[in-house]
Design an enzyme around this catalytic site. Structure first.
Site: not given
Length: 228
Positions: A64, A140-141, A8, A173, A195, A135, A33, A143, A31, A35, A66, A175
């Site tokens: 992806h 949204g974030f 990611s 997706d 990520g 998910m 993201d 880490g 990947h 947003m 979002m 962690g």
């Protein structure tokens, strides 16, 4: 079942995206993201960056989204160069029509579910999709810590895929790391977004290879893969 590792770029250096894309040699997909600061409380990149990134790398882009109003925006990401586009079912007014439009434009159609969204109401939609994203954090974030309470949902999703005899990829997706990827694979996932576990490593390409090895071993001994 073929394991796929999708680094990611949310965890990459945004000032060096072309270099960061090349740093993950051996990745199956990149990947991306997207947003909008509405569907999720964060703002990242949009269509122009995806267009530039598609020109800068030979690795296919897995976008992806979002974002709100997925029905309007998702097709534009195919036109920008994405080979796979994931929309959130919570943001789509007509998910079947949208999936068909994405496919008609030449990309793989994928649908994402937030942690609190159950899979069961969407069982009839599965044949319209090429991939389903579960998910394993709140979107949204990057880490965030992996939500292990999502493992039963991954298992139930894999059971539905098997029930209908579908060649549907099951992506996770959030962690995903060396300490969680085997649990995800055992539960039924075969596509893994990672990520910080990749871009936070000293050698991102080595991290991709190590995660792939872990996932492949877990899939090989998983009951769902043996049944398949």
């Amino acid at each position: 079942m073929a394991v796929q590792i999708n680094p990611s770029i949310l965890s990459a250096d945004f000032a060096r995206l072309a270099d960061e894309a090349k740093a993950v040699d051996g990745a199956d997909w990149l990947h991306v993201d997207v947003m909008d600061n509405h569907f999720v409380p964060n703002l990242t990149l949009g269509v122009p960056i995806v267009e530039s990134l598609a020109r800068a790398t030979d690795t296919p882009l897995d976008c992806h989204l979002m974002i709100e109003d997925a029905d309007r925006w998702a097709p534009q990401y195919v036109e920008a160069g994405a080979s796979s586009v994931t929309f959130h079912v919570e943001a789509a007014a007509a998910p079947v029509r949208l999936a068909r439009e994405i496919r008609a434009k030449g990309a793989r159609a994928s649908m994402a579910l937030k942690p609190a969204t159950p899979i069961e109401p969407y069982e009839d939609l599965l044949p319209e999709l090429d991939m389903l994203l579960i998910m394993t954090v709140e979107p949204g974030f990057g880490g965030q810590a992996f939500l292990d309470i999502m493992l039963p949902k991954i298992r139930r999703t894999r059971e539905l895929i098997s029930k209908h005899g579908l060649e549907l990829w099951l992506q996770v997706d959030g962690g995903v790391s060396a300490s969680t990827i085997e649990q995800c694979a055992d539960a039924g996932a075969d596509v893994f977004v990672a990520g910080s576990a990749v871009y936070g490593a000293k050698d991102p390409s080595d991290a991709v290879r190590a995660l792939r090895t872990q996932a492949e071993k877990a899939v090989a001994r998983a009951s769902w893969a043996c049944d398949h």
